[in-house]
Scaffold this active site. Structure first.
Site, PDB file in Angstrom:
ATOM      1  N   ARG A 178       1.003  -1.278  -0.032  1.00 46.45           N
ATOM      2  CA  ARG A 178      -0.037   0.008   0.050  1.00 46.45           C
ATOM      3  C   ARG A 178       1.006   1.296   0.016  1.00 46.45           C
ATOM      4  O   ARG A 178       0.663   2.310   0.417  1.00 46.45           O
ATOM      5  CB  ARG A 178      -0.989  -0.057   1.149  1.00 46.45           C
ATOM      6  CG  ARG A 178      -1.759  -1.230   1.467  1.00 46.45           C
ATOM      7  CD  ARG A 178      -2.734  -1.713   0.245  1.00 46.45           C
ATOM      8  NE  ARG A 178      -3.182  -2.799   0.267  1.00 46.45           N
ATOM      9  CZ  ARG A 178      -3.825  -3.627  -0.717  1.00 46.45           C
ATOM     10  NH1 ARG A 178      -3.905  -2.970  -1.888  1.00 46.45           N
ATOM     11  NH2 ARG A 178      -4.479  -4.737  -0.253  1.00 46.45           N
ATOM     12  N   ASN A 220       2.579  -7.534   7.794  1.00 39.86           N
ATOM     13  CA  ASN A 220       2.597  -8.965   7.158  1.00 39.86           C
ATOM     14  C   ASN A 220       4.061  -9.423   6.938  1.00 39.86           C
ATOM     15  O   ASN A 220       4.656  -8.844   6.211  1.00 39.86           O
ATOM     16  CB  ASN A 220       1.969  -8.974   5.594  1.00 39.86           C
ATOM     17  CG  ASN A 220       0.133  -8.435   5.895  1.00 39.86           C
ATOM     18  OD1 ASN A 220      -0.065  -9.150   6.699  1.00 39.86           O
ATOM     19  ND2 ASN A 220      -0.042  -7.924   4.870  1.00 39.86           N
ATOM     20  N   GLU A 303      -5.794 -11.961   8.455  1.00 39.75           N
ATOM     21  CA  GLU A 303      -5.495 -12.085   7.254  1.00 39.75           C
ATOM     22  C   GLU A 303      -4.221 -12.972   6.859  1.00 39.75           C
ATOM     23  O   GLU A 303      -3.411 -12.841   6.091  1.00 39.75           O
ATOM     24  CB  GLU A 303      -5.234 -10.765   6.696  1.00 39.75           C
ATOM     25  CG  GLU A 303      -6.509  -9.654   6.530  1.00 39.75           C
ATOM     26  CD  GLU A 303      -6.215  -8.421   6.012  1.00 39.75           C
ATOM     27  OE1 GLU A 303      -4.724  -8.017   6.198  1.00 39.75           O
ATOM     28  OE2 GLU A 303      -6.955  -7.614   5.584  1.00 39.75           O
ATOM     29  N   ARG A 336      -2.071  -5.738  17.183  1.00 31.91           N
ATOM     30  CA  ARG A 336      -3.204  -5.246  16.552  1.00 31.91           C
ATOM     31  C   ARG A 336      -4.768  -5.834  16.570  1.00 31.91           C
ATOM     32  O   ARG A 336      -4.521  -7.151  16.701  1.00 31.91           O
ATOM     33  CB  ARG A 336      -2.804  -5.160  15.004  1.00 31.91           C
ATOM     34  CG  ARG A 336      -1.467  -4.249  14.709  1.00 31.91           C
ATOM     35  CD  ARG A 336      -1.198  -4.512  13.427  1.00 31.91           C
ATOM     36  NE  ARG A 336      -1.793  -3.218  12.510  1.00 31.91           N
ATOM     37  CZ  ARG A 336      -2.484  -3.810  11.318  1.00 31.91           C
ATOM     38  NH1 ARG A 336      -2.330  -4.829  10.934  1.00 31.91           N
ATOM     39  NH2 ARG A 336      -2.961  -2.780  10.494  1.00 31.91           N
ATOM     40  N   LYS A 377      -7.477  -0.279  14.857  1.00 29.27           N
ATOM     41  CA  LYS A 377      -7.873   0.818  13.674  1.00 29.27           C
ATOM     42  C   LYS A 377      -9.114   1.837  14.151  1.00 29.27           C
ATOM     43  O   LYS A 377     -10.028   1.365  15.028  1.00 29.27           O
ATOM     44  CB  LYS A 377      -8.225   0.006  12.314  1.00 29.27           C
ATOM     45  CG  LYS A 377      -6.854  -0.592  11.776  1.00 29.27           C
ATOM     46  CD  LYS A 377      -7.575  -1.004  10.290  1.00 29.27           C
ATOM     47  CE  LYS A 377      -6.121  -1.891  10.005  1.00 29.27           C
ATOM     48  NZ  LYS A 377      -6.343  -2.251   8.335  1.00 29.27           N
ATOM     49  N   ASP A 382     -11.797  -0.736   7.896  1.00 32.27           N
ATOM     50  CA  ASP A 382     -10.631  -0.656   7.214  1.00 32.27           C
ATOM     51  C   ASP A 382     -10.321   0.841   6.879  1.00 32.27           C
ATOM     52  O   ASP A 382     -10.214   0.772   5.568  1.00 32.27           O
ATOM     53  CB  ASP A 382     -10.470  -1.850   6.530  1.00 32.27           C
ATOM     54  CG  ASP A 382      -9.192  -2.197   5.948  1.00 32.27           C
ATOM     55  OD1 ASP A 382      -8.239  -1.449   6.472  1.00 32.27           O
ATOM     56  OD2 ASP A 382      -8.725  -3.240   5.205  1.00 32.27           O
ATOM     57  N   GLU A 404      -5.029   3.368  15.599  1.00 34.12           N
ATOM     58  CA  GLU A 404      -4.074   3.549  14.168  1.00 34.12           C
ATOM     59  C   GLU A 404      -5.034   4.376  13.214  1.00 34.12           C
ATOM     60  O   GLU A 404      -5.979   4.013  12.951  1.00 34.12           O
ATOM     61  CB  GLU A 404      -4.005   2.083  13.911  1.00 34.12           C
ATOM     62  CG  GLU A 404      -3.087   1.729  12.728  1.00 34.12           C
ATOM     63  CD  GLU A 404      -2.896   0.242  12.269  1.00 34.12           C
ATOM     64  OE1 GLU A 404      -2.431  -0.738  13.295  1.00 34.12           O
ATOM     65  OE2 GLU A 404      -3.106   0.069  11.174  1.00 34.12           O
ATOM     66  N   GLU A 410      -4.453   4.512   1.111  1.00 33.16           N
ATOM     67  CA  GLU A 410      -4.978   3.265   0.278  1.00 33.16           C
ATOM     68  C   GLU A 410      -6.096   3.537  -0.160  1.00 33.16           C
ATOM     69  O   GLU A 410      -6.607   3.123  -1.433  1.00 33.16           O
ATOM     70  CB  GLU A 410      -5.000   2.174   1.267  1.00 33.16           C
ATOM     71  CG  GLU A 410      -5.304   0.851   0.756  1.00 33.16           C
ATOM     72  CD  GLU A 410      -5.459  -0.298   1.654  1.00 33.16           C
ATOM     73  OE1 GLU A 410      -4.847  -0.225   2.754  1.00 33.16           O
ATOM     74  OE2 GLU A 410      -5.778  -1.260   1.221  1.00 33.16           O
ATOM     75  N   TRP A 553     -14.688 -11.048   1.830  1.00 37.44           N
ATOM     76  CA  TRP A 553     -14.120 -10.056   2.625  1.00 37.44           C
ATOM     77  C   TRP A 553     -14.715  -9.285   3.461  1.00 37.44           C
ATOM     78  O   TRP A 553     -14.397  -8.592   4.369  1.00 37.44           O
ATOM     79  CB  TRP A 553     -13.311  -8.911   1.751  1.00 37.44           C
ATOM     80  CG  TRP A 553     -12.033  -9.491   0.947  1.00 37.44           C
ATOM     81  CD1 TRP A 553     -12.165 -10.096  -0.247  1.00 37.44           C
ATOM     82  CD2 TRP A 553     -10.671  -9.812   1.500  1.00 37.44           C
ATOM     83  NE1 TRP A 553     -10.986 -10.623  -0.681  1.00 37.44           N
ATOM     84  CE2 TRP A 553     -10.248 -10.541   0.405  1.00 37.44           C
ATOM     85  CE3 TRP A 553     -10.202  -9.526   2.610  1.00 37.44           C
ATOM     86  CZ2 TRP A 553      -8.693 -10.892   0.449  1.00 37.44           C
ATOM     87  CZ3 TRP A 553      -8.794  -9.762   2.773  1.00 37.44           C
ATOM     88  CH2 TRP A 553      -8.220 -10.275   1.692  1.00 37.44           C
TER      89      TRP A 553
HETATM   90  O1  GCW Z   1      -6.294  -2.392   4.737  1.00 40.08           O
HETATM   91  C1  GCW Z   1      -5.765  -3.650   4.801  1.00 40.08           C
HETATM   92  C2  GCW Z   1      -4.717  -3.510   3.551  1.00 40.08           C
HETATM   93  C3  GCW Z   1      -3.479  -4.649   3.799  1.00 40.08           C
HETATM   94  C4  GCW Z   1      -3.049  -4.566   5.308  1.00 40.08           C
HETATM   95  C5  GCW Z   1      -4.149  -4.640   6.216  1.00 40.08           C
HETATM   96  C6  GCW Z   1      -3.891  -4.474   7.781  1.00 40.08           C
HETATM   97  C7  GCW Z   1      -0.848  -4.761   5.903  1.00 40.08           C
HETATM   98  O2  GCW Z   1      -5.468  -3.593   2.427  1.00 40.08           O
HETATM   99  O3  GCW Z   1      -2.540  -4.278   2.711  1.00 40.08           O
HETATM  100  O4  GCW Z   1      -2.153  -5.400   5.485  1.00 40.08           O
HETATM  101  O5  GCW Z   1      -5.182  -3.737   6.145  1.00 40.08           O
HETATM  102  O6  GCW Z   1      -3.993  -3.419   8.186  1.00 40.08           O
HETATM  103  O7  GCW Z   1      -2.916  -5.288   8.289  1.00 40.08           O
END
Ligand code: GCW
Length: 691
Positions: A178, A220, A303, A336, A377, A382, A404, A410, A553
């Site tokens: 991203r 990741n 994920e 997280r 978050k 998201d 966060e 993104e 998703w």
């Molecule tokens: O918004 C999503 C993104 C992923 C990201 C994930 C996260 C790093 O599309 O690319 O992975 O969140 O926050 O872990």
């Protein structure tokens, strides 16, 4: 660490834009006679910064006793404990404090002007560094006759940027997941970049807006990145060595499976003694090499990343394992809360991704050790352009929380669109989950964290105006009460030096006209009324209304011929509204009281539903999409006024990107309007083309 070594700040990188620290920004400081009292690495940095500013602007600086170049000092920086006994100015400045004797803390400082000298005092060296950048921001105002004494302390203790940078180039996500600003400043093609000047320049920019921690690799964690913790630790240490001179601590994303992957243990079970011993020993080695290491950042059971669920354990077991290893060394683990089922069946209407973080984490409140910081978050889904504040923030009074944000754009135009995000973050930080009498998000959070938007691009952030988002993140984390307009003024004044431009007022007003409302413009031409997504799956740029509608998703809008939106009520929907405390649980539940901008996040309504604004939902969709594009057209026209007032390189880059923003905004408008016209059959009240 090497306290006491004189650091020479790098010359600004030849190929990198100076962002908010061009030499012109140092005029007021660099033209004066300054004295600096105190010892230590960060005091050395302060001295070296002023020395360089003086070289550019004709002033002089002395270290400790003595007068700079034979002149009485006009500016003084001192650690309170280093004030020479006979120094009246420092004592006078100190005496002006509302409560002399009260600690300024590890990062705080005071700026005072007793008589003809501007004095910056701090208890700790970091305070002097932040005080220096405050004086730079103030410019001549710091030397005016009526500068009032003011104490500054950061509202949030840790102000951190998370880089989603990969060491190897990932086959799908590239060098920076991203990332929209080129490659990584840390890594390239599997190796460290070792561009020391660039790292120093970065650290300096971050310190100048108040950031004090950075995590250097993607959450990741792939095979190569996992090794940063052990055999490639030196590469992390090298980065820490560059950032340290600007009070920035380095953190590392680690994989929960590290004991298996790196040490060949049969398990990563957090309650297994071998696993605990491995983390304790590995962490001890990290601190041997990097004594001021910040800690670990973990994305677990999310994920596809490994986590404690594989061993029948929960997130508290997992996070505490790492916290125990870090605690003896003063480190923390950011764990997280972005945990949800990404293999959902779209037919299953009972699963609601918005609920997931709360469902996983709220029941664990009270079980996390003190050195765990649960990182949430800001919204429940998201980083969309509009979401409610995550209910997790109000649900864990016994847990330290980090909120966060996503500075990397993104979902907000990927640094091809102008989208100044400070108004959005400011709304989130000011939000009061318990109503008007309760605390705000900024008061609940221990840390503020954001995903960085920086890359190896010459402008750091791809879009030159996206630099303002990076700057604003740091400033709001330091002082969440700052208005987004004030922050933008600071950024404009530092970056563009309007005072010496041919048209200072035009420069300032035009940038405000383009940027102040740009987040709301972006919202207008993209997904309506808080429903979110509608982006192209995978890369997340540009419109695709049904792109995620039948995917696993969990991001759906449920539009049909009669209406649109997600029913998250307790009465008839997923029950998500019940995760909020009063009064929001009731406000969001009620169709009558739910704020317009979040209506489709919480309710499924017919197209003819009348908003508080007086418009129907369908007419609102049409109107806002036409308006959003008109606003981008106006941005592009306004930008042309700035030819000759900003650098040619900045002018050309923004001009080109505005062309792309306009193309993309029109595509959004036409796809969203056509989609809802076809679904609903309702014509536009003003007869405009809907395609
Ligand atoms: O918004 C999503 C993104 C992923 C990201 C994930 C996260 C790093 O599309 O690319 O992975 O969140 O926050 O872990």
């Amino acid at each position: 660490m090497s306290p006491g070594t004189l650091v020479t700040p790098p010359e600004p990188c030849s190929d990198a834009h100076p962002a908010w620290l061009p030499l012109e920004a140092w005029r007021a400081v660099g033209a004066r006679h300054t004295v600096v009292y105190g010892q230590g690495l960060l005091v050395d940095t302060v001295f070296a910064e002023i020395e360089r500013a003086c070289a550019g602007h004709g002033g002089a600086v002395a270290r400790g006793i003595g007068e700079p170049a034979g002149h009485p000092a006009q500016l003084m920086f001192a650690l309170v404990k280093s004030l020479p006994p006979g120094d009246d100015l420092g004592r006078m400045a100190y005496a002006e404090l509302a409560a002399p004797g009260e600690s300024l803390g590890s990062e705080g400082f005071v700026v005072a002007r007793p008589g003809e000298v501007t004095v910056v005092l701090a208890d700790a060296p970091a305070g002097l560094l932040y005080g220096l950048f405050e004086v730079v921001r103030l410019g001549e105002a710091a030397f005016g006759p009526a500068y009032p004494v003011r104490v500054h302390r950061p509202a949030l203790g840790r102000r951190m940027l998370d880089h989603w940078d990969n060491v190897d180039v990932h086959p799908v996500m590239g060098q920076v997941e991203r990332g929209y600003a080129g490659g990584s400043i840390f890594w390239r093609d599997g190796r460290p970049r070792r561009d020391r000047a660039r790292l120093r320049a970065y650290a300096r920019l971050l310190a100048a807006c108040g950031v004090n921690a950075v995590s250097v690799n993607n959450v990741n964690v792939h095979a190569t990145e996992a090794r940063l913790l052990t055999e490639r630790l030196d590469e992390v240490a090298e980065i820490a060595d560059e950032l340290r001179a600007y009070a920035i601590r380095v953190h590392l994303s680690v994989t929960f499976a590290a004991p298996v992957i790196l040490a060949g243990l049969p398990t990563a079970d957090p309650l297994d003694d071998r696993v605990r011993a491995w983390w304790a020993e590995t962490t001890r080695r990290v601190y041997d090499r990097i004594p001021d290491f910040g800690g670990y950042l973990v994305k677990a059971d999310s994920e596809g990343q490994p986590g404690p669920f594989s061993y029948g354990r929960d997130h508290a077991d997992g996070a505490n394992l790492l916290a125990e290893a870090l605690a003896p060394h003063g480190g923390v683990v950011h764990w997280r809360a972005f945990v949800y089922n990404h293999r959902q069946d779209w037919r299953d209407r009972s699963t609601d991704r918005a609920r997931a973080a709360f469902d996983h984490f709220a029941p664990l409140d009270g079980r996390f050790l003190d050195t765990v910081i649960v990182q949430v978050k800001h919204g429940p889904i998201d980083f969309q352009a509009r979401e409610p504040v995550s209910p997790v923030i109000a649900a864990m009074p016994g847990t330290r929380l980090a909120v966060e944000f996503q500075v990397t754009q993104e979902y907000t135009g990927q640094q091809r669109h102008v989208c100044y995000l400070a108004p959005w973050w400011s709304e989130v930080l000011q939000f009061r989950p318990w109503g008007d009498d309760g605390r705000s998000v900024a008061e609940v959070a221990a840390d503020l964290v954001a995903v960085s938007n920086v890359g190896d691009d010459r402008f750091w952030t791809g879009h030159p105006l996206a630099q303002a988002n990076l700057y604003a993140f740091g400033r709001l984390a330091w002082d969440p009460g700052l208005s987004p307009e004030t922050v933008l003024d600071e950024w404009i004044d530092l970056t563009f030096d309007p005072a010496s431009s041919a048209g200072p007022a035009l420069l300032r007003s035009t940038l405000h006209e383009i940027m102040d409302d740009s987040w709301r413009s972006y919202e207008r031409y993209t997904a309506p009324l808080g429903v979110g997504f509608m982006v192209r799956p995978g890369h997340h740029y540009g419109p695709d209304v049904d792109g995620y509608e039948y995917t696993p998703w969990g991001t759906y809008h449920f539009a049909d011929r009669d209406g649109v939106g997600v029913d998250r009520t307790r009465a008839t929907g997923t029950g998500f509204t019940g995760q909020y405390p009063s009064p929001w649980a009731e406000v969001y539940e009620s169709l009558d009281n739910c704020p317009d901008e979040l209506l489709l996040f919480f309710h499924h309504v017919p197209y003819g539903h009348v908003l508080h604004s007086g418009s129907t939902v369908i007419q609102h969709i049409y109107d806002t999409h036409f308006a959003g594009v008109r606003e981008v057209e106006a941005m592009a026209r306004r930008w042309q006024r700035l030819a000759g007032l900003v650098g040619d390189d900045v002018y050309a880059r923004v001009d080109e990107l505005l062309g792309e923003q306009l193309r993309c905004a029109r595509e959004w408008r036409d796809q969203v309007n056509a989609y809802f016209h076809r679904k609903s059959g309702v014509p536009d009240a003003h007869g405009r083309p809907l395609h």
